[in-house]
Design an enzyme around this catalytic site. Structure first.
Site, short mmCIF file in Angstrom:
data_model
loop_
_atom_site.label_atom_id
_atom_site.label_comp_id
_atom_site.label_asym_id
_atom_site.label_seq_id
_atom_site.Cartn_x
_atom_site.Cartn_y
_atom_site.Cartn_z
N GLU A 109 0.84 -1.21 0.00
CA GLU A 109 0.00 0.00 0.00
C GLU A 109 0.87 1.26 0.00
OE1 GLU A 109 -2.43 -1.40 3.45
OE2 GLU A 109 -4.09 -0.90 2.13
N GLU A 129 -3.71 -10.16 4.01
CA GLU A 129 -4.71 -9.71 4.99
C GLU A 129 -5.76 -10.79 5.29
OE1 GLU A 129 -3.35 -7.77 2.73
OE2 GLU A 129 -2.99 -5.79 3.60
C1 1HE Z 1 6.68 -8.69 12.03
C2 1HE Z 1 5.96 -8.50 10.82
C3 1HE Z 1 4.78 -7.72 10.88
C4 1HE Z 1 7.68 -9.72 10.40
N1 1HE Z 1 4.41 -7.19 12.06
N2 1HE Z 1 6.28 -8.14 13.19
N3 1HE Z 1 2.02 -8.54 7.08
C5 1HE Z 1 2.19 -9.86 6.98
O1 1HE Z 1 1.28 -10.64 7.19
C6 1HE Z 1 3.60 -10.30 6.69
C7 1HE Z 1 4.16 -11.05 7.87
N4 1HE Z 1 5.60 -11.30 7.69
C8 1HE Z 1 6.08 -12.31 6.93
O2 1HE Z 1 5.37 -13.01 6.23
C9 1HE Z 1 7.57 -12.50 6.98
O3 1HE Z 1 8.06 -11.89 8.17
C10 1HE Z 1 8.32 -11.90 5.76
C11 1HE Z 1 8.03 -12.71 4.51
C12 1HE Z 1 7.94 -10.43 5.51
C13 1HE Z 1 9.85 -11.94 6.06
O4 1HE Z 1 10.26 -13.26 6.42
P1 1HE Z 1 11.66 -13.45 7.16
O5 1HE Z 1 11.88 -14.96 7.29
O6 1HE Z 1 12.71 -12.67 6.48
O7 1HE Z 1 11.50 -12.79 8.62
P2 1HE Z 1 10.71 -13.35 9.91
O8 1HE Z 1 11.63 -14.31 10.64
O9 1HE Z 1 9.36 -13.87 9.55
O10 1HE Z 1 10.49 -12.02 10.75
C14 1HE Z 1 11.55 -11.41 11.48
C15 1HE Z 1 10.90 -10.68 12.65
O11 1HE Z 1 10.03 -9.68 12.16
C16 1HE Z 1 10.04 -11.61 13.50
O12 1HE Z 1 10.10 -11.16 14.83
P3 1HE Z 1 11.03 -11.89 15.95
O13 1HE Z 1 10.85 -11.09 17.18
O14 1HE Z 1 10.51 -13.29 16.03
O15 1HE Z 1 12.43 -11.84 15.38
C17 1HE Z 1 8.65 -11.36 12.97
O16 1HE Z 1 7.62 -11.63 13.90
C18 1HE Z 1 8.72 -9.87 12.70
N5 1HE Z 1 7.74 -9.44 11.72
N6 1HE Z 1 6.61 -9.16 9.84
C19 1HE Z 1 5.15 -7.42 13.18
N7 1HE Z 1 4.04 -7.46 9.79
C20 1HE Z 1 -2.93 -0.62 7.20
S1 1HE Z 1 -3.52 -2.14 6.98
C21 1HE Z 1 -2.27 -3.10 6.36
C22 1HE Z 1 -2.57 -4.52 6.61
C23 1HE Z 1 -1.32 -5.36 6.50
O17 1HE Z 1 -0.24 -4.89 6.30
S2 1HE Z 1 -1.59 -7.03 6.69
C24 1HE Z 1 -0.09 -7.75 6.28
C25 1HE Z 1 0.79 -7.90 7.48
#
Ligand code: 1HE
Length: 257
Positions: A109, A129
């Site tokens: 977005e 989402e």
């Molecule tokens: C996060 C977030 C997040 C990672 N909020 N903490 N977005 C999503 O549904 C995407 C969610 N994220 C993923 O699918 C993956 O993290 C990625 C593909 C983006 C990257 O993968 P990777 O293997 O490089 O990293 P990771 O090990 O998954 O994440 C590293 C850290 O970032 C980990 O935290 P840690 O404390 O365990 O190290 C994750 O929890 C954290 N992290 N993404 C919070 N999104 C205005 S409305 C908009 C609506 C949306 O955006 S919905 C989509 C949300």
């Protein structure tokens, strides 16, 4: 700044999303900092670039923060994203995106509110989402749908699938696909070109074009005439038109791929 970096390169503001340990997930505080950096970029630069530090552009909304919100806090949060991203799309200067890795959810977005998107070969795009039990809230139902079309966006949201950079280019989500690691250089080069345009032309391009798309054809053509005349009669246009006629300005070059 806690979540962003700001650098000025020859009139171009180069802004980095800088929360790589959370994959540049955007919290409320992150959005407020982005708002402040937009003001700084508009004051100091004639064009801007946004890129992501770390392995990804942005994982979108900070899901850890979001689970704690009440319904009305959620509405106000989404409206704030609209305001801040709207300041980019309908602002004073053109914005370019350098995309790599995950460009998902709110990250897509944000990218959709920029004017030109350059993806490197590692970039992938998704709207997860539906899997998270939420909806787009950062302007995606308007901006992303207009880029890729309703059917494609519906598919991405229902199936949770991701698309690669090449498909994103075919779907009109990005305008350039470049080799891995070169998106920032390409986006900065393109922003430099935009920065050398007349300020009034850039303002008309980013503010009038999308509004005219929202009008009927007759209204759009009528508005176009006024903007065309307003820009063409500006002192900057006079100087630039004379520069061409006096052979001081560059000619249009053939494309180089
Ligand atoms: C996060 C977030 C997040 C990672 N909020 N903490 N977005 C999503 O549904 C995407 C969610 N994220 C993923 O699918 C993956 O993290 C990625 C593909 C983006 C990257 O993968 P990777 O293997 O490089 O990293 P990771 O090990 O998954 O994440 C590293 C850290 O970032 C980990 O935290 P840690 O404390 O365990 O190290 C994750 O929890 C954290 N992290 N993404 C919070 N999104 C205005 S409305 C908009 C609506 C949306 O955006 S919905 C989509 C949300």
């Amino acid at each position: 700044m806690a979540f962003l970096t700001f650098d000025l390169q020859e009139g171009v503001a180069v802004i980095g999303l800088n929360r790589p340990e959370k994959r540049n997930a955007m919290s409320d505080a992150f959005i407020e900092e982005l708002n402040a950096v937009i003001t700084e970029a508009e004051a100091k630069a004639r064009a801007a670039v946004i890129f992501g530090h770390g392995p990804h552009f942005s994982a979108g909304l900070d899901l850890a923060e979001h689970v704690k919100k009440s319904p009305m806090e959620g509405v106000h949060g989404s409206r704030r994203w609209h305001e801040v991203f709207g300041r980019i799309q309908f602002g004073r200067i053109p914005w370019f995106g350098a995309l790599h890795g995950a460009v998902v959810g709110g990250g897509l977005e944000l990218a959709a509110s920029l004017h030109v998107r350059v993806a490197d070969a590692t970039a992938f795009f998704a709207l997860p989402e539906g899997q998270r039990g939420i909806f787009v809230g950062g302007g995606g139902s308007v901006r992303v749908a207009r880029l890729m079309g309703l059917a494609r966006m519906t598919d991405l949201m229902l199936t949770g699938r991701s698309i690669d950079a090449k498909r994103a280019e075919e779907w009109n989500v990005v305008q350039y696909v470049v080799p891995e690691g070169t998106a920032l250089a390409k986006a900065t080069e393109l922003a430099g070109k935009a920065a050398s345009n007349a300020v009034i032309s850039n303002y008309a391009i980013i503010n009038a074009l999308p509004r005219i798309q929202d009008m009927g054809s007759a209204d759009g053509l009528f508005v176009e005439s006024f903007i065309a005349s307003f820009t063409a009669t500006s002192p900057e246009a006079e100087e630039r038109l004379n520069a061409f006629l006096e052979k001081r300005a560059s000619k249009v070059a053939r494309p180089v791929e």
